[in-house]
Structure formats: structure tokens, C-alpha cells
Write a protein that holds these residues in place. Structure first.
Motif, PDB file in Angstrom:
ATOM      1  N   VAL A  53      11.218  -2.164  -1.364  1.00  0.00           N
ATOM      2  CA  VAL A  53       9.801  -2.424  -1.175  1.00  0.00           C
ATOM      3  C   VAL A  53       9.365  -3.478  -2.190  1.00  0.00           C
ATOM      4  N   GLU A  54       8.517  -4.369  -1.768  1.00  0.00           N
ATOM      5  CA  GLU A  54       7.980  -5.428  -2.633  1.00  0.00           C
ATOM      6  C   GLU A  54       6.616  -4.981  -3.137  1.00  0.00           C
ATOM      7  N   ALA A  55       6.424  -4.997  -4.468  1.00  0.00           N
ATOM      8  CA  ALA A  55       5.146  -4.607  -5.058  1.00  0.00           C
ATOM      9  C   ALA A  55       5.008  -5.249  -6.431  1.00  0.00           C
ATOM     10  N   ALA A  56       3.765  -5.356  -6.893  1.00  0.00           N
ATOM     11  CA  ALA A  56       3.494  -5.973  -8.191  1.00  0.00           C
ATOM     12  C   ALA A  56       3.874  -5.064  -9.352  1.00  0.00           C
ATOM     13  N   SER A  57       3.897  -3.752  -9.111  1.00  0.00           N
ATOM     14  CA  SER A  57       4.252  -2.802 -10.175  1.00  0.00           C
ATOM     15  C   SER A  57       4.906  -1.573  -9.559  1.00  0.00           C
ATOM     16  N   LEU A  58       5.485  -0.760 -10.419  1.00  0.00           N
ATOM     17  CA  LEU A  58       6.119   0.477  -9.962  1.00  0.00           C
ATOM     18  C   LEU A  58       5.090   1.401  -9.325  1.00  0.00           C
ATOM     19  N   ASP A  59       3.902   1.495  -9.938  1.00  0.00           N
ATOM     20  CA  ASP A  59       2.843   2.354  -9.390  1.00  0.00           C
ATOM     21  C   ASP A  59       2.445   1.928  -7.982  1.00  0.00           C
ATOM     22  N   LEU A  60       2.348   0.630  -7.759  1.00  0.00           N
ATOM     23  CA  LEU A  60       1.986   0.138  -6.428  1.00  0.00           C
ATOM     24  C   LEU A  60       3.106   0.383  -5.425  1.00  0.00           C
ATOM     25  N   ALA A  61       4.349   0.301  -5.875  1.00  0.00           N
ATOM     26  CA  ALA A  61       5.487   0.590  -4.996  1.00  0.00           C
ATOM     27  C   ALA A  61       5.452   2.052  -4.566  1.00  0.00           C
ATOM     28  N   VAL A  62       5.217   2.939  -5.514  1.00  0.00           N
ATOM     29  CA  VAL A  62       5.135   4.372  -5.215  1.00  0.00           C
ATOM     30  C   VAL A  62       3.973   4.650  -4.271  1.00  0.00           C
ATOM     31  N   SER A  63       2.821   4.055  -4.538  1.00  0.00           N
ATOM     32  CA  SER A  63       1.654   4.246  -3.671  1.00  0.00           C
ATOM     33  C   SER A  63       1.932   3.779  -2.255  1.00  0.00           C
ATOM     34  N   SER A  64       2.602   2.652  -2.138  1.00  0.00           N
ATOM     35  CA  SER A  64       2.940   2.120  -0.825  1.00  0.00           C
ATOM     36  C   SER A  64       3.829   3.080  -0.045  1.00  0.00           C
ATOM     37  N   LEU A  65       4.802   3.654  -0.710  1.00  0.00           N
ATOM     38  CA  LEU A  65       5.699   4.602  -0.055  1.00  0.00           C
ATOM     39  C   LEU A  65       4.979   5.906   0.290  1.00  0.00           C
ATOM     40  N   GLN A  66       4.088   6.351  -0.580  1.00  0.00           N
ATOM     41  CA  GLN A  66       3.344   7.578  -0.310  1.00  0.00           C
ATOM     42  C   GLN A  66       2.405   7.404   0.877  1.00  0.00           C
ATOM     43  N   ARG A  67       1.846   6.214   1.038  1.00  0.00           N
ATOM     44  CA  ARG A  67       0.981   5.951   2.196  1.00  0.00           C
ATOM     45  C   ARG A  67       1.752   6.023   3.507  1.00  0.00           C
ATOM     46  N   LYS A  68       3.067   5.830   3.428  1.00  0.00           N
ATOM     47  CA  LYS A  68       3.918   5.938   4.617  1.00  0.00           C
ATOM     48  C   LYS A  68       4.390   7.377   4.828  1.00  0.00           C
ATOM     49  N   ASN A  69       3.803   8.313   4.069  1.00  0.00           N
ATOM     50  CA  ASN A  69       4.130   9.743   4.149  1.00  0.00           C
ATOM     51  C   ASN A  69       5.599  10.020   3.849  1.00  0.00           C
ATOM     52  N   LEU A  70       6.153   9.288   2.888  1.00  0.00           N
ATOM     53  CA  LEU A  70       7.525   9.529   2.456  1.00  0.00           C
ATOM     54  C   LEU A  70       7.521  10.399   1.214  1.00  0.00           C
ATOM     55  N   ILE A  71       8.513  11.266   1.107  1.00  0.00           N
ATOM     56  CA  ILE A  71       8.706  12.091  -0.080  1.00  0.00           C
ATOM     57  C   ILE A  71       9.690  11.327  -0.960  1.00  0.00           C
ATOM     58  N   ILE A  72       9.216  10.829  -2.071  1.00  0.00           N
ATOM     59  CA  ILE A  72       9.999   9.925  -2.903  1.00  0.00           C
ATOM     60  C   ILE A  72      11.001  10.704  -3.747  1.00  0.00           C
ATOM     61  N   ILE A  73      12.241  10.267  -3.682  1.00  0.00           N
ATOM     62  CA  ILE A  73      13.300  10.836  -4.511  1.00  0.00           C
ATOM     63  C   ILE A  73      13.509   9.949  -5.725  1.00  0.00           C
TER      64      ILE A  73
END
Length: 95
Positions: free
Chosen positions: A19-39
């Protein structure tokens, strides 16, 4: 910056990607918006090696269980999504 992630869908299927994002927090937020459970989410490139090298040498984090870090992160992310200020969020988690 690019981040490599491993996540699970709601039905338990493992999903890996970048995933492309400006920061780690934004990357995590992007994945959470896709309803993914982040490992895991890790930066790709030279910066990640320096970051991990710095924190791996700190003994202050050696006694913290991974499960505790995951729980803390999820609770904090939920409070951030609810627009609770960081100081209040930390006080809620501590109590």
C-alpha cells in the motif's frame, strides 16, 4: 512511501500486498477502511532497516508481549477514529 502488509479479510482469508501512503498511520487507516484485520505493516526500503535497527536495540521493549502491543494499537486506533484526543485516549486505555 510504500508499506508491505499482511492482513485477513472478515472471512479469514489471508491477504498480502503493498500500500502507498505518506506514513505508517495512514497505511494502517487505509487498510482498516477496507475492513481488513491487520497482521503486520512494514515500510519497504532503506528507511525500514534503520527504523527497525534502532528499536531492536532498545531493551525497554523486550518485556512487552506482541499481543499486548496489538491490543493497545487496536484500542488506540478505535479511539482515534472516534476523534478522541490522544491524551484522553491514553487515559481511557490506562483506566
Amino acid at each position: 512511501m510504500q508499506y508491505k502488509y499482511i492482513a485477513r479479510t472478515a472471512d479469514g482469508k489471508e491477504n498480502q500486498g503493498v500500500v502507498e501512503a505518506a506514513s505508517l498511520d495512514l497505511a494502517v487507516s487505509s487498510l482498516q477502511r477496507k475492513n481488513l484485520i491487520i497482521i503486520s505493516v512494514n515500510p519497504i526500503g532503506k528507511e525500514s532497516a534503520n527504523f527497525l535497527k534502532f528499536f531492536s536495540g532498545l531493551e525497554i521493549f523486550s518485556n512487552i508481549k506482541t499481543q499486548d502491543v496489538v491490543l493497545f494499537s487496536r484500542e488506540l486506533a478505535t479511539l482515534f477514529e472516534a476523534k478522541v484526543p490522544i491524551v484522553n485516549s491514553l487515559n481511557i486505555i490506562v483506566s
